[in-house]
Design an enzyme around this catalytic site. Sequence first.
Site, PDB file in Angstrom:
ATOM      1  N   HIS A  89       0.443  -0.634  -0.482  1.00  0.00           N
ATOM      2  CA  HIS A  89      -0.120  -0.088  -0.189  1.00  0.00           C
ATOM      3  C   HIS A  89       1.143   1.190   0.107  1.00  0.00           C
ATOM      4  CE1 HIS A  89      -3.330   3.163   0.903  1.00  0.00           C
ATOM      5  NE2 HIS A  89      -2.389   3.353   1.984  1.00  0.00           N
ATOM      6  N   SER A  90       0.600   2.392  -1.027  1.00  0.00           N
ATOM      7  CA  SER A  90       1.349   3.822  -0.975  1.00  0.00           C
ATOM      8  C   SER A  90       2.624   3.047  -1.010  1.00  0.00           C
ATOM      9  CB  SER A  90       1.194   4.008   0.325  1.00  0.00           C
ATOM     10  OG  SER A  90       0.802   5.905   0.308  1.00  0.00           O
ATOM     11  N   MET A  91       3.740   3.387  -0.072  1.00  0.00           N
ATOM     12  CA  MET A  91       4.629   3.495  -0.421  1.00  0.00           C
ATOM     13  C   MET A  91       5.393   1.586  -0.541  1.00  0.00           C
ATOM     14  SD  MET A  91       8.593   4.536   2.033  1.00  0.00           S
ATOM     15  CE  MET A  91       7.982   2.714   2.744  1.00  0.00           C
TER      16      MET A  91
END
Length: 252
Positions: A89-91
């Site tokens: 998730h995300s980074m």
Amino acid sequence: MEERWVRRFRDDDGCATKLVCFPHAGGWANAYRTWHLGLPSDIGVLAVRYPGREDRLSDPFPSGLEALADDIADALGELTRHRLVLFGHSMGASVAHEVALRLQKRGCPPAALCVSGRRPPHALDGQRRLSGTDEEIVADVVRFDESRAPVFADPDLREILLPAVRADYRLVDDYRGGRRPLLDCPVYGYAGDDDSEVTPKQMRDWADTTHDAFRLRVLPGGHFYLRAQEAALLADMRNVLGRIKSRTSASS
């Protein structure tokens, strides 16, 4: 090395499929501590433990996102004997993708890559920079996750937690991305319909990272939609994991 980098929430001899989860910037492996409760008992649930936090506080931060991916790919070496599915998730989506590329280059690709809340590497132009003063970084974290406000209001906890957030934001800002070799596994995308960081349309660009199939699922919520929508997300992932299991079993 594997024990230092990987936290197991469920992993036994019956877990032929292992879901390896990658936290967001400033996040901890513990963010995935409840996921095994929503997935079948034959799915191992593991999470990557980034340096500089939790019980790795004394470990140095990585020099870059790609260097971090190098280390994680090395740490996952023995696990590649199993059916691996990577979720980030995300980074964490960028890190999981870079790890998938390294595993594929070594001849042991994951069975699938699941990416959430993050643009693909070739579509990062124009993305806002995250780094700033400590106050700006704290304000940015709290803007997305108000539950962390009391943590950063405590001077002792802030001193412990802020360096990891600052280091991760630098990794994200310094990561140039660009075109990468195509994966040979399917890619599954997830997004919040009200995420200010990435739109569903931008998430669909992950289709250009694989020779195989791509599918996007959009759920209600913002950047951290996966907290309020954990049950719905895991219900969808149960179907994904079942499909992957059937597919890889048929081809073996």
